[in-house]
Enzyme design. Structure first.
Site, PDB file in Angstrom:
ATOM      1  N   ASP A 164      53.489  21.727 -19.963  1.00  0.00           N
ATOM      2  CA  ASP A 164      54.111  20.635 -19.211  1.00  0.00           C
ATOM      3  C   ASP A 164      55.260  21.175 -18.361  1.00  0.00           C
ATOM      4  O   ASP A 164      55.217  22.328 -17.924  1.00  0.00           O
ATOM      5  CB  ASP A 164      54.605  19.566 -20.197  1.00  0.00           C
ATOM      6  N   HIS A 202      59.623  15.194 -17.923  1.00  0.00           N
ATOM      7  CA  HIS A 202      58.323  14.744 -18.416  1.00  0.00           C
ATOM      8  C   HIS A 202      57.953  15.435 -19.723  1.00  0.00           C
ATOM      9  O   HIS A 202      57.546  14.797 -20.700  1.00  0.00           O
ATOM     10  CB  HIS A 202      57.267  15.010 -17.346  1.00  0.00           C
ATOM     11  N   SER A 428      49.709  10.165 -19.976  1.00  0.00           N
ATOM     12  CA  SER A 428      50.582  11.251 -20.425  1.00  0.00           C
ATOM     13  C   SER A 428      51.227  10.921 -21.762  1.00  0.00           C
ATOM     14  O   SER A 428      51.500  11.807 -22.562  1.00  0.00           O
ATOM     15  CB  SER A 428      51.697  11.507 -19.406  1.00  0.00           C
TER      16      SER A 428
END
Length: 590
Positions: A164, A202, A428
């Site tokens: 990520d 994120h 996600s």
């Protein structure tokens, strides 16, 4: 693929500022009783502000003095008969005595809350709010709380690679109960000129969903605690996305290569990939899919996001399916289109009851473009998920006004915006829920293969339907993640648990292809799913409502709008194909 507030109602769902400007309180007269003089003044509102929790203040100042309020009152000294008389004069009814904390629970008119707080023997007033286990959407709606309570499973000893934007070392990613250090085992960066730091935000949010221990929302002043699924699992930080949440396929493949090379050194058992790109070729030649397959065959469970392109349009038309947005079949993203990977779609809560959860409108639908693989494999909670906040990150600056949690939403000690937790939506967020579930399974059964884990997750998933009772395997896959059921499953496939592809007959009916290699040889005279003894019927995986009539036709012909060839660009579903964009856009965690 985190989708920041895709749902139309998302802004309304965020906690709003709970503080209001306090009105100027007029002088308030309390009855003269038991030696007390006149009490109450313009300071009585200030007394309430300084001596009560946010819930009580909301009731007192936002409800215009109507109705009754149930509160717990901490008393200075003893609650003498004289003091009870004063409380009674305010219309208070003592319904529970709590000597352990030197308090009483009372019910009184909301209009008298400020008078109650102004009493000199009252130390503090707290709302007597309902109490329930509060593990939030991802934990409470998957059974992760049950396996923690009943089986003490935490993912301890299992390490998950988060491919990520990086992972920030936060207190929620330390080890409890002794807070003995970070559970970020190691980190590696594949972003040019970058470090392992998460400048996007994120990856840290994803890591918290997998393994957050809740310490940032645990303590006397907290009334909500935000746990990850596997709260003691280790995190391997593999950074492949930049501050904008973007990267290249080659960066991601480099990350996967590093994981395969170092899987034994760092005990990497699971890879979480909350990223992807539009499908531009068959998984047989797609480089990212092939890298995923190599990791899978090396013994690592790879969990991928389905994508956030499940709508045909972003404006509502009541005549369309999918809550008016239209359903973009064929919109699964790469590498989620690979038949080896566990591909996860996103569910959303409706009213807090798991049975009422629905597919999120943006969650990408199958089958996969070109190969027509039946995806997603299952769905998991992914909408409006509360997890770790990365201060100073791109997402913090871009989405802070609508996605930052207020401390008042989980703490009685602050009214400011939280610097600990953030709210995001998307596949996600659903993907790390499943990654955490895999860690729990591997903690209990450390020798299981990726294929066995995938088969158990799918076979044990709760079969899900649309609100009208209709089924849609291309939206729900095998169903809704059920962690206790997956732990109880004992099936073991004797070959790769690849997701099957779909075919169309001359009449336009759509079937699961029973002739491809994923279907084992006959067991007891029947076709076997992945060669598993005792699982010989498609309905055991995709549910009884996924089958029409006596055949294995899984989709009504009227719903299957195919092109001239089932391998053409038009050979997907719906009026508009969700896979029309085949441009080589960057990997993203948007």
């Amino acid at each position: 693929m985190g989708l920041i507030y895709t749902e139309k109602s998302a802004r309304r769902a965020m906690p709003r500022t709970l503080l209001k400007r306090l009105p100027q309180a007029a002088g308030v007269l309390l009855p003269i009783a038991a030696g007390f003089a006149l009490v109450g003044s313009p300071a009585s509102a200030d007394s309430l502000t300084g001596k009560s929790d946010q819930f009580v203040r909301n009731q007192a100042f936002n409800r215009h003095g109507r109705g009754q309020s149930s509160v717990i009152v901490r008393v200075r000294g003893k609650l003498s008969p004289e003091r009870e008389t004063v409380l009674n004069a305010l219309g208070a009814d003592i319904y529970r005595r709590l000597p352990l904390i030197q308090s009483v629970a009372i019910r009184l008119p909301v209009r008298n809350l400020d008078r109650l707080a102004a009493l000199p023997f009252v130390e503090h007033v707290s709302a007597d709010v309902p109490v329930k286990k509060f593990d939030e959407f991802t934990v409470g709606h998957t059974g992760a709380d049950t396996v923690f309570t009943q089986n003490a499973l935490t993912g301890l000893g299992v390490n998950i690679a988060v491919v990520d934007s990086g992972v920030k070392a936060l207190s929620d990613l330390t080890d409890l109960p002794n807070n003995s250090g970070s559970r970020i085992v190691t980190g590696i960066n594949f972003v040019p000129g970058g470090t392992t730091a998460d400048s996007c935000g994120h990856g840290t949010h994803v890591a918290g969903i997998i393994a957050g221990n809740g310490i940032g929302s645990t303590g006397a002043s907290y009334f909500r605690t935000f746990y990850g699924i596997a709260r003691r699992a280790g995190i391997v930080n593999v950074r492949v996305l930049d501050a904008k949440g973007q990267g290249t396929v080659s960066q991601v493949i480099s990350g996967l290569q590093w994981i395969v090379t170092n899987k034994t050194k760092y005990n990497i058992r699971v890879v979480n990939m909350s990223l992807g790109h539009p499908v531009g070729e068959s998984y047989v030649t797609d480089p990212l899919c092939q890298a995923v397959e190599n990791a899978w065959k090396a013994g690592i469970v790879v969990v991928c996001a389905a994508g956030n392109t499940g709508r045909t349009q972003n404006t509502v038309d009541a005549s369309l399916s999918n809550e008016g947005y239209g359903t973009a079949y064929g919109s699964i993203q790469s590498p989620g289109n690979d038949p080896y990977a566990i591909t996860v779609g996103a569910a959303k809560a409706i009213d807090g009851v798991r049975a009422d959860d629905k597919i999120a409108t943006y969650s990408s639908r199958g089958p996969t473009r070109l190969d027509l693989v039946l995806k997603p494999d299952l769905i998991a909670p992914g909408n409006k998920v509360i997890s770790l906040f990365t201060s100073g990150s791109t997402l913090a600056s871009q989405a802070g006004p609508t996605n930052t949690m207020l401390s008042t939403a989980f703490s009685t000690s602050s009214t400011a915006g939280s610097n600990k937790y953030f709210v995001f939506s998307g596949t996600s967020m659903a993907t790390p829920v499943v990654s955490g579930a895999v860690a729990l399974i591997l903690q209990k059964y450390p020798t299981l293969s990726p294929d066995t884990i995938k088969a158990r997750l799918m076979a044990s998933a709760d079969k899900w339907v649309q609100p009208d009772g209709s089924t849609d395997p291309c939206s729900f896959g095998a169903g809704y993640l059920n962690i206790p059921a997956a732990l109880a499953s004992t099936i073991v496939p004797n070959q790769a648990a690849m997701s099957p592809n779909l075919v169309q007959d001359g009449a336009g009916n759509v079937f699961i292809n029973l002739d491809r290699a994923i279907w084992g040889t006959d067991i007891n005279g029947q076709r076997a799913i992945w060669g598993v003894t005792g699982v010989s019927d498609l309905r055991a995986i995709w549910g009884t409502r996924a089958i029409w009539g006596t055949s294995t036709n899984i989709l009504d012909a009227s719903r299957a709008i195919w092109g001239t060839s089932v391998f053409s660009d038009r050979a997907i579903w719906g009026v508009t194909t969700g896979a029309a964009d085949t441009s080589p856009t960057a990997i993203h965690g948007e």
